[in-house]
Write a protein that holds these residues in place. Structure first.
Motif, PDB file in Angstrom:
ATOM      1  N   UNK A   1     122.655  72.777  72.348  1.00 39.70           N
ATOM      2  CA  UNK A   1     121.359  73.184  72.831  1.00 39.70           C
ATOM      3  C   UNK A   1     120.448  73.446  71.627  1.00 39.70           C
ATOM      4  N   UNK A   2     119.251  72.961  71.715  1.00 39.98           N
ATOM      5  CA  UNK A   2     118.275  73.150  70.630  1.00 39.98           C
ATOM      6  C   UNK A   2     117.570  74.498  70.772  1.00 39.98           C
ATOM      7  N   UNK A   3     116.993  74.957  69.663  1.00 38.26           N
ATOM      8  CA  UNK A   3     116.205  76.191  69.701  1.00 38.26           C
ATOM      9  C   UNK A   3     115.120  76.101  70.762  1.00 38.26           C
ATOM     10  N   UNK A   4     114.469  74.964  70.860  1.00 43.58           N
ATOM     11  CA  UNK A   4     113.389  74.794  71.839  1.00 43.58           C
ATOM     12  C   UNK A   4     113.904  74.887  73.270  1.00 43.58           C
ATOM     13  N   UNK A   5     115.149  74.464  73.517  1.00 42.62           N
ATOM     14  CA  UNK A   5     115.728  74.589  74.864  1.00 42.62           C
ATOM     15  C   UNK A   5     115.888  76.060  75.237  1.00 42.62           C
ATOM     16  N   UNK A   6     116.329  76.863  74.281  1.00 45.86           N
ATOM     17  CA  UNK A   6     116.482  78.303  74.517  1.00 45.86           C
ATOM     18  C   UNK A   6     115.116  78.917  74.839  1.00 45.86           C
ATOM     19  N   UNK A   7     114.127  78.592  74.024  1.00 49.39           N
ATOM     20  CA  UNK A   7     112.783  79.162  74.232  1.00 49.39           C
ATOM     21  C   UNK A   7     112.218  78.710  75.570  1.00 49.39           C
ATOM     22  N   UNK A  37     122.521  77.836  66.781  1.00 46.50           N
ATOM     23  CA  UNK A  37     123.853  78.336  66.439  1.00 46.50           C
ATOM     24  C   UNK A  37     124.065  79.774  66.886  1.00 46.50           C
ATOM     25  N   UNK A  38     123.004  80.454  67.224  1.00 48.83           N
ATOM     26  CA  UNK A  38     123.076  81.846  67.630  1.00 48.83           C
ATOM     27  C   UNK A  38     121.678  82.419  67.693  1.00 48.83           C
ATOM     28  N   UNK A  39     121.511  83.457  68.503  1.00 51.97           N
ATOM     29  CA  UNK A  39     120.188  84.039  68.733  1.00 51.97           C
ATOM     30  C   UNK A  39     120.213  85.513  68.364  1.00 51.97           C
ATOM     31  N   UNK A  40     119.224  85.936  67.611  1.00 51.53           N
ATOM     32  CA  UNK A  40     119.013  87.353  67.314  1.00 51.53           C
ATOM     33  C   UNK A  40     117.629  87.721  67.833  1.00 51.53           C
TER      34      UNK A  40
END
Length: 170
Positions: A1-7, A37-40
């Motif tokens: 999953x890409x950073x943009x998918x999370x957002x 790779x992980x979210x803070x």
């Protein structure tokens, strides 16, 4: 999953803004298309927060306040001037490959009263400060001054004291 998918998943949760939204939310640094790779998360992206994000192996940092200094986080806000905090933050973001997303306006757009009505959760209370007077002093970046914060704190204490008197026995 890409950073943009999370957002994008976060944005689906938030109230929708018009297509021409031009507020302060958005990517402030890094690559939205990098694999996440992980979210803070953090209220304020301090040097220590950025360092710890990288040490934990997270490459997506979701923050509420500006990453560098100005409210809008314009990349050219320094106008060529030197700033050691900016340089240290940027070096850490580069070193760890961290992408930063600012989530401010969308977060403030939520209505806790709607949540309470939809869920029936009567343990959720909404406290709204009185409207600031044009005579109230303003602090840095348009935030309330210390004097205004003291006034707001007194209002909050009074609200909590009133809640404490509403003890409900079921």
């Amino acid at each position: 999953m890409k950073n943009s998918d999370v957002i994008n998943k976060i944005l689906k949760y938030h109230p929708q803004f018009p297509d021409n939204y031009a507020g302060c939310d958005g990517y402030k640094f890094g690559d939205p298309n990098a694999e996440c790779n992980g979210i803070a998360t953090a209220l304020v992206p301090t040097v220590d927060v950025i360092r710890r994000t990288g040490e934990l192996g997270c490459n997506l940092l979701v923050v509420h306040e500006p990453i560098f200094y100005s409210t809008e986080d314009y990349p050219d806000w320094r106008a060529g001037g030197k700033n050691s905090v900016y340089e240290e933050k940027k070096a850490l973001l580069d070193k760890y490959g961290i992408t930063v997303w600012r989530d401010h306006d969308h977060m403030h757009a939520h209505n806790p009263d709607t949540y309470r009505a939809e869920t029936g959760d009567n343990n959720v209370y909404t406290f709204k400060y009185c409207r600031m007077s044009p005579m109230d002093p303003i602090g840095a970046c348009g935030h309330p001054s210390e004097l205004t914060q003291q006034k707001m704190a007194k209002e909050l204490v009074a609200f909590i004291q009133a809640l404490e008197k509403r003890t409900v026995i079921e």
